[in-house]
Design an enzyme around this catalytic site. Structure first.
Site, mmCIF file in Angstrom:
data_model
loop_
_atom_site.group_PDB
_atom_site.id
_atom_site.type_symbol
_atom_site.label_atom_id
_atom_site.label_comp_id
_atom_site.label_asym_id
_atom_site.label_seq_id
_atom_site.Cartn_x
_atom_site.Cartn_y
_atom_site.Cartn_z
ATOM 1 N N CYS A 1 36.519 39.037 44.130
ATOM 2 C CA CYS A 1 36.896 39.637 42.857
ATOM 3 C C CYS A 1 36.371 41.069 42.789
ATOM 4 C CB CYS A 1 36.336 38.813 41.701
ATOM 5 S SG CYS A 1 36.589 39.578 40.071
ATOM 6 N N ASP B 1 36.990 34.455 45.885
ATOM 7 C CA ASP B 1 38.223 33.820 45.430
ATOM 8 C C ASP B 1 38.817 33.061 46.607
ATOM 9 O OD1 ASP B 1 38.125 34.963 42.822
ATOM 10 O OD2 ASP B 1 38.993 36.821 43.589
#
Length: 275
Positions: free
Chosen positions: A182, A189
């Site tokens: 992120c 992620d």
């Protein structure tokens, strides 16, 4: 010695007691797309499927209600919505009263469409519905067990991609090894990605190396999928292409961008076994 007390662990996040649409933080897509050489005329169509598992509000009698929300943000919208801001926004409904679910849905549609700059659709499903939490696998051949050496984990390397013009293919490939970070929080992620294409046969080992090269890359889910789409399109020259990523849930939300050459249908919104 580092202690939990000296870290960021357990620090409070301010949740207001009142509904607050100003919590939504739109981010223009244009800058990330410009870095890919994209302008207003996009070579793809698509949608971002958001699934929200932490939505609660009060009905007309003050009794709490809960539902799962599916949000569909069109890829052509000028803005995406930052996920933490969406979590805070949805949290602000906890003490808000609505006479019925239709009124709640209308408010969600109005606020999210304003933030995205385009119509956002919202479907609310009661938590007790038998249609909730049906697990499906992504269709396609999984390429993760290819016996290859990998040593590059970022930045993404489109030159890993190649195709053979002498061999034609119409196939669906899947990898569960997509990971990026992120750009706001630095948190990882995790995603499964499906590549559906027709045209020159894509080298599977190169595709896997390319997807793993996102491992230390920082970008939003939507931008990662658009980069994957554009790199495959540019390096492999398929006649048809669709890229669909199913990201794992964080903060009660999962984000699942889909991008495809015009004319291909939108997929469903299946919940995978990682979600």
């Amino acid at each position: 010695m580092t202690t939990p007390e000296a870290s960021l662990l357990g620090k409070p996040v301010q949740y207001g007691a009142e509904y607050d649409p100003t919590l939504l933080f739109p981010i223009p897509r244009a800058q990330a797309r410009a870095a890919l050489g994209l302008g207003e005329d996009l070579p793809f169509v698509g949608v971002d499927f958001w699934n929200a598992y932490e939505l609660s509000w009060l009905d007309g009698r003050g009794k709490p209600r809960v539902a799962l929300a599916e949000l569909r943000v069109p890829a052509a919208s000028p803005n995406l919505v930052e996920s933490k801001s969406l979590k805070l926004y949805l949290g602000s409904y906890a003490m808000a009263r609505f006479t019925d679910t239709d009124a709640l849905r209308a408010q969600l549609v109005a606020d999210l469409s304003a933030a995205a700059g385009a119509p956002v659709s919202v479907v609310l499903t009661p938590a007790g519905s038998s249609n909730v939490a049906l697990i499906e696998n992504l269709e396609g051949d999984v390429i993760d067990d290819l016996p290859i050496e990998i040593s590059h984990y970022g930045p993404p390397r489109p030159e890993f991609l190649s195709s053979d013009p002498g061999l034609k293919a119409d196939e669906v490939l899947v990898s569960h090894l997509l990971k990026s970070n992120c750009p706001v929080t630095g948190q990882p992620d995790w995603a499964s990605v499906q590549v559906r294409y027709a045209g020159p046969r894509i080298a599977r080992d190169g595709l896997l190396r390319y997807l793993v090269s996102f491992r230390q890359h920082s970008d939003f889910h939507e931008s990662c999928v658009e980069r994957i789409f554009m790199d495959i399109l540019g390096q492999c020259a398929p006649t048809r292409l669709a890229v669909y990523a199913r990201y794992t849930r964080r903060g009660g939300l999962d984000i699942n961008p889909f991008r495809a050459t015009p004319g291909l249908p939108l997929p469903g919104n299946p919940r995978t076994n990682r979600q």
